[in-house]
Write an enzyme that holds these catalytic residues in place. Structure first.
Site, PDB file in Angstrom:
ATOM      1  N   ASP A   1       1.056  -1.299  -0.069  1.00  0.00           N
ATOM      2  CA  ASP A   1      -0.167   0.097   0.018  1.00  0.00           C
ATOM      3  C   ASP A   1       0.792   1.106  -0.040  1.00  0.00           C
ATOM      4  O   ASP A   1       2.280   1.317  -0.054  1.00  0.00           O
ATOM      5  CB  ASP A   1      -0.846  -0.098   1.141  1.00  0.00           C
ATOM      6  CG  ASP A   1      -0.217   0.014   2.594  1.00  0.00           C
ATOM      7  OD1 ASP A   1       0.802   0.221   2.692  1.00  0.00           O
ATOM      8  OD2 ASP A   1      -0.880  -0.272   3.648  1.00  0.00           O
ATOM      9  N   ALA A   2       0.282   2.485   0.260  1.00  0.00           N
ATOM     10  CA  ALA A   2       0.988   3.794   0.061  1.00  0.00           C
ATOM     11  C   ALA A   2       2.118   3.794   1.138  1.00  0.00           C
ATOM     12  O   ALA A   2       3.177   4.593   1.066  1.00  0.00           O
ATOM     13  CB  ALA A   2       0.066   4.836   0.064  1.00  0.00           C
TER      14      ALA A   2
END
Length: 143
Positions: A25-26
């Site tokens: 994810d980010a």
């Protein structure tokens, strides 16, 4: 290509997985839903290693295996390029269900643990059916 192998414990197997950029994810850790994907792949490879041909089951017997319940504990995050192992253990075989305990490990470190109930379903009728005797024998003899 990854291979699945039995660990020697009853109804348990290990499937290796590597964390790719697309899995994160980010924040740079494995996105939570991807642990479910890792577990799905490990169960599929487990069936393949047992000689269960899922497309053939659908074509010839109109049977599919579907996840009907998941209990998931996210304990620690995996990161890019981590080498992980998905440990899958069949903990029960019911009339129409298989229940798996699956753990995602980084070495000896447990990152994820889930309990998955897998139902045997008549695909045309969209309802649970008994696991056929031939398949039950395969699952029960997988020790």
């Amino acid at each position: 290509m990854s291979t699945i192998h039995n660990t020697g414990a009853a109804r348990q197997s290990v499937w290796p997985v590597r964390v790719y950029y697309e899995d994160t994810d980010a924040g740079g850790v494995v996105y939570y839903a991807n642990y479910l994907r890792f577990c799905e792949r490990a169960r599929t490879e487990r069936l393949r290693a047992l000689g269960v041909d899922q497309p053939q089951l659908l074509a010839e017997q109109n049977i599919v295996f579907v996840v009907s319940r998941v209990e998931a504990d996210y304990l620690k995050g995996a990161e890019l390029d981590d080498a992980l192992s998905v440990i899958s253990t069949v903990i029960s075989i019911g009339a129409a269900t298989l229940r798996f305990q699956q753990r995602v490990m980084r070495g000896e470190e447990r990152l994820f643990e889930g309990l998955f109930t897998i139902a045997c379903v008549d695909w045309k009728r969209r309802r649970a059916v008994r696991i056929p005797d031939a398949l039950r024998s395969i699952f029960e003899s997988d020790a």
